[in-house]
Scaffold this active site. Structure first.
Site, PDB file in Angstrom:
ATOM      1  N   HIS A 308      16.059 -37.608 -10.313  1.00  0.00           N
ATOM      2  CA  HIS A 308      15.002 -37.393  -9.328  1.00  0.00           C
ATOM      3  C   HIS A 308      15.625 -37.340  -7.952  1.00  0.00           C
ATOM      4  CE1 HIS A 308      11.294 -38.027  -6.999  1.00  0.00           C
ATOM      5  NE2 HIS A 308      10.660 -37.644  -8.076  1.00  0.00           N
ATOM      6  N   ASP A 365       8.026 -36.633 -15.381  1.00  0.00           N
ATOM      7  CA  ASP A 365       7.806 -35.419 -16.168  1.00  0.00           C
ATOM      8  C   ASP A 365       8.287 -35.565 -17.607  1.00  0.00           C
ATOM      9  OD1 ASP A 365       6.837 -33.813 -13.944  1.00  0.00           O
ATOM     10  OD2 ASP A 365       8.883 -33.937 -13.188  1.00  0.00           O
TER      11      ASP A 365
END
Length: 431
Positions: A308, A365
């Protein structure tokens, strides 16, 4: 940095810069006058080290793996709140009391219908149209029905626009899906909760009564909350960029949706499921091979759902969803082989020194797409669901930006590296 100042040396000159303190997180250095005073600009591709605003909405601590909305831990609000409670929190600075929540909920329910004229708008799209294309287009279109609420300088107009957007977004999203499925549009039901109403419009048919499974409704409620806001990400920054020109709230949110659509942002959960499906269909692809390929810089393969831009620890939203995925699939009685593949991939990656050293952990996700799939949503709707969840955060950021007297129209600078000057050549003389 000393005495509330940072010092920048440009050639032989020292240039003092003011410090911009933060309640928590990164301290800022004010460079707003650097170009005017010294004729230079900073170079920061992707604005990864640039704060374009002060905000009191959401704090993300990537090192510690923390996410808080208005000071409240994401774990607490996801466990105990409805999505409309969290929307209220983001928009109005604090959690509502019982009376405030009831009034807010009824206000939202009052605006769930779309104009009948919008049916022709949906009908104009081909059945193959991606639901995100319809969603962003329809968000722009409904502003034409409420032009008296388009003035960003009118607080009452902003408030009305916010209510209408939050109320109508599930209807728009469900109708976008119905269009792609070739099914009749289902009208909203105000006797249902926000999430139940969306599920009903998505999956009900006129020929039979539909009962909403409370487990599915609860799971979708948590998923929407986990997507509600995440600081100055690509789509939120886009909403602020567009809104800084005093574009209305509908147009600004539609722009944010288009930014969200990209596979590196809101489309990542769909990409994760598609990757896991490829693993499932390829008998030669297992977790060990996937990890080896992911570490090979010469290999085009990318391990979606890991790492991320902000988090250098386990994404707290992914931690919630990991447990939730097992519970949801067990409750709905779905034995999804993709979840087993995902669990194997996660364990293999987290045991690998390459991933450990680079602090590459699963992000939100990685598991959200699996749960969306378990709830019955097709892959093309995953990013639409993300957009419904992120809507309160977009609105809160747009509102904060409009109300901030320090706001200026967004206008990043560039470092020009092209031709300095060229002589014009008439078309008849060009080789």
């Amino acid at each position: 940095m000393t005495d509330g100042k940072a010092n920048l040396r440009i050639g032989d000159d020292d240039y003092p810069l003011d410090i911009v303190p933060a309640e928590t997180g990164n301290t800022g250095i004010d460079i707003s006058k650097l170009r005017a005073d010294k004729g230079v600009v900073t170079f920061d591709p992707g604005f990864a080290n640039t704060a374009g605003t002060r905000s009191s909405i959401t704090h993300v601590d990537g090192e510690q793996g923390l996410l808080r909305h208005r000071g409240y831990r994401i774990e607490d609000v996801a466990e105990n709140c409805t999505f409309l409670e969290v929307a209220y929190l983001l928009l109005f600075d604090d959690l509502p009391n019982q009376k405030q929540l009831e009034e807010w909920t009824q206000t939202v329910k009052h605006h769930t219908l779309l104009s009948e004229e919008m049916k022709r708008f949906f009908d104009a799209f081909p059945r193959s149209a991606h639901p995100m294309a319809i969603l962003s287009s329809a968000t722009n279109a409904i502003s034409t029905f409420y032009e008296k609420y388009n003035d960003p300088r009118d607080p009452e107009a902003v408030s009305e626009s916010a209510r209408r957007l939050i109320a109508k977004m599930p209807t728009i999203a469900a109708w976008a899906y119905k269009k792609s499925a070739g099914q009749p549009y289902i009208y909203p039901r105000n006797d249902l909760s926000y999430v139940e109403n969306f599920l009903h419009m998505m999956f009900a048919l006129p020929v039979a009564e539909m009962k909403i499974d409370p487990v599915i409704a609860r799971a979708l409620n948590v998923l929407l909350i986990l997507h509600a806001d995440h600081g100055q990400n690509c789509s939120t920054a886009t909403v602020r960029f567009v809104g800084s020109s005093q574009a209305n709230l509908f147009a600004s949110v539609a722009a944010g949706m288009n930014a969200l659509w990209g596979p590196l942002h809101g489309g990542a959960n769909q990409a994760v499921v598609e990757m896991l499906q490829r693993f499932h269909d390829d008998p030669d692809m297992d977790a060990d091979r996937a990890i080896r390929r992911a570490k090979d810089r010469d290999d085009e393969f990318r391990l979606m759902g890991f790492g991320h831009r902000v988090y250098k620890n386990y994404d707290p939203r992914a931690r919630i969803l990991k447990k939730f995925a097992d519970d949801v699939l067990t409750t709905v009685g779905l034995d999804d082989p993709l979840l087993a593949i995902a669990n194997d991939l996660e364990k293999t990656a987290l045991d690998d020194p390459f991933f450990q050293e680079r602090k590459l952990y699963p992000n939100v996700d990685f598991y959200s797409g699996i749960i969306f799939r378990a709830l019955g949503f097709p892959a093309r709707m995953f990013t639409v669901l993300f957009a419904i969840g992120r809507l309160p955060g977009w609105i809160a950021n747009w509102k904060e930006m409009i109300e901030d007297p320090a706001t200026r129209i967004a206008r990043p600078r560039q470092i020009y590296v092209g031709e300095v000057e060229r002589q014009f050549v008439p078309i008849t003389e060009r080789p």
